[in-house]
Write a protein that holds these residues in place. Structure first.
Motif, PDB file in Angstrom:
ATOM      1  N   UNK A  51      -7.086  45.096 -31.362  1.00 19.28           N
ATOM      2  CA  UNK A  51      -6.541  44.649 -30.182  1.00 19.28           C
ATOM      3  C   UNK A  51      -5.149  45.932 -29.471  1.00 19.28           C
ATOM      4  N   UNK A  52      -5.268  46.758 -28.635  1.00 14.84           N
ATOM      5  CA  UNK A  52      -5.289  47.573 -27.516  1.00 14.84           C
ATOM      6  C   UNK A  52      -4.351  47.460 -26.293  1.00 14.84           C
ATOM      7  N   UNK A  53      -3.514  47.609 -26.023  1.00 15.97           N
ATOM      8  CA  UNK A  53      -3.218  47.212 -24.224  1.00 15.97           C
ATOM      9  C   UNK A  53      -4.038  47.876 -23.452  1.00 15.97           C
ATOM     10  N   UNK A  54      -4.569  46.647 -22.977  1.00 16.98           N
ATOM     11  CA  UNK A  54      -5.008  47.351 -21.999  1.00 16.98           C
ATOM     12  C   UNK A  54      -6.901  47.363 -21.730  1.00 16.98           C
ATOM     13  N   UNK A  55      -7.046  46.137 -23.229  1.00 15.86           N
ATOM     14  CA  UNK A  55      -8.353  46.439 -24.129  1.00 15.86           C
ATOM     15  C   UNK A  55      -9.370  45.546 -23.397  1.00 15.86           C
ATOM     16  N   UNK A  56      -9.069  44.556 -22.691  1.00 17.52           N
ATOM     17  CA  UNK A  56      -9.463  43.290 -21.616  1.00 17.52           C
ATOM     18  C   UNK A  56      -9.834  44.051 -20.160  1.00 17.52           C
ATOM     19  N   UNK A  57      -9.903  45.566 -19.757  1.00 18.07           N
ATOM     20  CA  UNK A  57      -9.483  45.774 -18.170  1.00 18.07           C
ATOM     21  C   UNK A  57     -10.990  45.604 -17.861  1.00 18.07           C
ATOM     22  N   UNK A  58     -10.874  46.514 -16.970  1.00 22.78           N
ATOM     23  CA  UNK A  58     -12.394  46.275 -16.229  1.00 22.78           C
ATOM     24  C   UNK A  58     -13.060  48.145 -16.818  1.00 22.78           C
ATOM     25  N   UNK A  59     -12.688  48.264 -16.896  1.00 21.90           N
ATOM     26  CA  UNK A  59     -12.896  49.202 -17.270  1.00 21.90           C
ATOM     27  C   UNK A  59     -12.799  50.313 -18.618  1.00 21.90           C
ATOM     28  N   UNK A  73      -6.266  56.964 -33.259  1.00 25.07           N
ATOM     29  CA  UNK A  73      -6.228  55.794 -31.442  1.00 25.07           C
ATOM     30  C   UNK A  73      -5.683  54.433 -32.281  1.00 25.07           C
ATOM     31  N   UNK A  74      -6.024  53.897 -32.883  1.00 21.37           N
ATOM     32  CA  UNK A  74      -5.888  52.290 -33.813  1.00 21.37           C
ATOM     33  C   UNK A  74      -4.912  52.849 -34.228  1.00 21.37           C
ATOM     34  N   UNK A  75      -3.906  53.101 -33.745  1.00 18.64           N
ATOM     35  CA  UNK A  75      -1.661  52.913 -34.185  1.00 18.64           C
ATOM     36  C   UNK A  75      -1.707  51.648 -34.239  1.00 18.64           C
TER      37      UNK A  75
END
Length: 310
Positions: free
Chosen positions: A219-227, A308-310
């Protein structure tokens, strides 16, 4: 002492040959002599007087007999993973040996292939190594077995694991279980999703669920982005990564994804992880089996970040 899959098969034969030239007693070649062909080549070319086959003997105790009988294709192949043999024997929690491709090692009295007294209709869901092996063993014991795979290829994530550099040996167990399953009458079905309706239609006595694991998406902000791409999709070729990539996760999947991209001209700018060092994800306290991977990817040691996963 026990080389991983990154090292060429029979790599010690030339060393044995040089030793043989300087002494007058029999010389035994060892390590990564996985197949009868390699063993025979070493003997025929005079590189050694004997060959020593250890890990392959765990994967297939009947190897010598099957070679003698000409049943080469029926030999369970060792994949040099080092996980359940050397790893288990050096892990204080285990201190025993087993085998990733032959789970009967150390359990021969418990796991037997005797003919079943009651024959059943068995449905196996999933064609990864667990599903293929379960189907093969059940059929060998006399059960009527049908295996179902939702995708158009057998192998599950184990098949994907064969694609990074130096991992092709992993195809061996998949081929073996498919071959032996077919020999004993397993019906294999591709492109078939098992539903409640299918189970009710087939009316199996037993359903073996072997659908495997799923990739973790944090669960990271932007994880569903195309990149943002998933490692399995990159390795399998479903998506295309760019030349400059950041890989989140310094375990085996992350390292192999980086290795995969490096081999194909991609550039991994950074690998990040919350762990303080590279995580090989294998058992044992000795030298990591994937150390040669670091030699191929010199960026790894200086590109690790802990949080990285805080």
């Amino acid at each position: 002492m026990s080389a991983p899959e990154d090292v060429p098969m029979g790599f010690n034969a030339n060393n044995a040959e040089q030793i043989k030239e300087g002494i007058h007693i029999p010389v035994i070649a060892i390590d990564r002599i996985n197949t009868p062909e390699i063993a025979e080549d070493i003997l025929e070319t005079g590189k050694a007087d004997f060959v020593s086959i250890s890990r392959q003997s765990l994967a297939e105790p009947e190897s010598p007999n099957k070679v003698k009988e000409g049943k080469i294709s029926e030999i369970t192949p060792c994949i040099n993973c080092l996980q359940f043999c050397m790893g288990y024997m050096t892990d204080p929690k285990h201190l025993t040996a087993c085998c990733l491709v032959n789970p009967r090692v150390g359990h021969e009295g418990e796991y037997k292939f005797d003919e079943a007294k009651v024959k059943k209709n068995v449905m196996v869901v999933g064609s990864g190594p667990a599903g293929l092996y379960a189907a093969y063993v059940a059929a060998k014991r006399g059960h009527n077995v049908s295996l179902y795979e939702a995708q158009d290829k057998f192998g599950g994530q184990f098949r994907i694991a064969t694609l990074p550099p130096c991992k092709s040996l992993l195809t061996g167990p998949l081929r073996f279980c498919l071959q032996e399953g077919r020999k004993y009458g397993v019906e294999h079905h591709l492109n078939t999703t098992v539903t409640k309706e299918l189970v009710e239609e087939k009316k199996p006595d037993v359903v073996i669920l072997a659908t495997g694991a799923q990739q973790v998406k944090p669960h990271i902000e932007g994880i569903d982005g195309a990149n943002v791409l998933m490692a399995n999709d990159v390795i399998e070729g479903k998506v295309k990564a760019g030349r400059h990539n950041l890989i989140a996760g310094a375990g085996l999947v992350g390292l192999e994804c980086a290795d995969f991209l490096r081999e194909r001209g991609g550039r991994v700018c950074m690998i990040i992880d919350r762990l303080p060092t590279v995580n090989y994800g294998v058992f044992g306290v000795g030298p990591p089996p994937r150390a040669p991977q670091l030699d191929r990817n010199l960026l790894y040691p200086r590109c690790l970040h802990r949080e990285v996963y805080r």
